[in-house]
Design a protein around this motif. Structure first.
Motif: not given
Length: 288
Positions: A109-112, A54-57
């Motif tokens: 899940a949040g990142g995807v 999620p941080g990368v996203a």
């Protein structure tokens, strides 16, 4: 054979940068993997590699394919998940592996979801599986910085880290360094996963951390042998994986991890420290 192995690196600059990046990772990540293995926390690194997503996203959404933004975002997300899991473990009856699994699933899940909403399928594949052949000078500088910090910090906390692996209760009895050392080690895990993400993506970042460490277990019995053996295994996997990817037109990241997996299987079969062949030979000798 050696000429065909080295030819891509002598001829193409992008192959040399990919090799340098993987070699730098091979110096910093496997020693961390050795301590993860000794502390029976191997699966934690897999969870943490997903937790940085999620941080990368978020960094990707804010600044696109920006190395500093995605690196900072991944580092922040990984540290937050690690700290939350540790806090839940220390304040509730939930064990660390269970709390970490819960947080990493939420983070994954949040990142995807974030990438799917704001990016394309190509962007998602790039973040999940990386592109080691696209490493630039900025990425190499980042990997070098992570390796330097990792080696310096591990040298500083080496003795309490070893003691925590052997007898954590004794360390808590004689010193208050247990908590800070544990969090410092978690920080090193997150840093190396973020570095591995630059080359191998979030799903395969743990490959050069754990597979060489587990492979080394079949060739050495103590830290003086485990750490050098794990680094050597990672170097061989990086070189052979990149060469195979070039000659057979394969994705480079998976080829490197599969090369590391091949070394593990070979060591499992013939390794002198518990390999299957040596166990069979020893058993027949005793039976005779």
């Amino acid at each position: 054979m050696s000429e065909s192995l080295l030819a891509p690196f002598l001829e193409f600059g992008f192959m040399r940068r990919a090799l340098v990046g993987c070699l730098v990772l091979s110096v910093s990540a496997p020693p961390v993997g050795v301590f993860l293995m000794l502390r029976r926390m191997s699966l934690m690194s897999e969870a943490m590699s997903h937790a940085i997503l999620p941080g990368v996203a978020t960094g990707f959404i804010v600044a696109g394919l920006s190395l500093p933004a995605m690196t900072f975002g991944g580092l922040a997300a990984g540290l937050v998940v690690a700290l939350l899991a540790a806090a839940v473990t220390r304040t509730t009856m939930v064990r660390e592996d269970a709390s970490l699994a819960a947080f990493y699933l939420i983070a994954l899940a949040g990142g995807v979801l974030l990438i799917s909403l704001r990016g394309s399928q190509l962007d998602l594949l790039h973040i999940l599986f990386g592109n080691v052949l696209a490493l630039d000078d900025g990425a190499l500088v980042l990997l070098g910085g992570i390796a330097t910090v990792t080696l310096v910090v591990m040298a500083a906390i080496f003795r309490p880290l070893v003691m925590e692996c052997v007898d954590p209760l004794f360390l808590r009895t004689v010193s208050r360094a247990g908590g800070p050392v544990h969090f410092a080690f978690l920080g090193l895990v997150v840093m190396n996963l973020v570095g591995g993400f630059q080359a191998l993506g979030t799903l395969l970042a743990v490959g050069l951390m754990l597979l060489p460490a587990v492979t080394a277990r079949f060739w050495a019995s103590d830290l003086t042998g485990l750490i050098p053996a794990s680094i050597l295994a990672a170097v061989v996997a990086s070189l052979s994986g990149l060469a195979l990817a070039y000659h057979l037109d394969l994705p480079a990241g998976p080829a490197i991890v599969l090369a590391a997996g091949g070394l593990y299987v070979l060591s499992l079969l013939i390794g002198p420290r518990g390999g299957l062949a040596h166990r069979l030979i020893r058993r027949r000798h005793l039976e005779a």
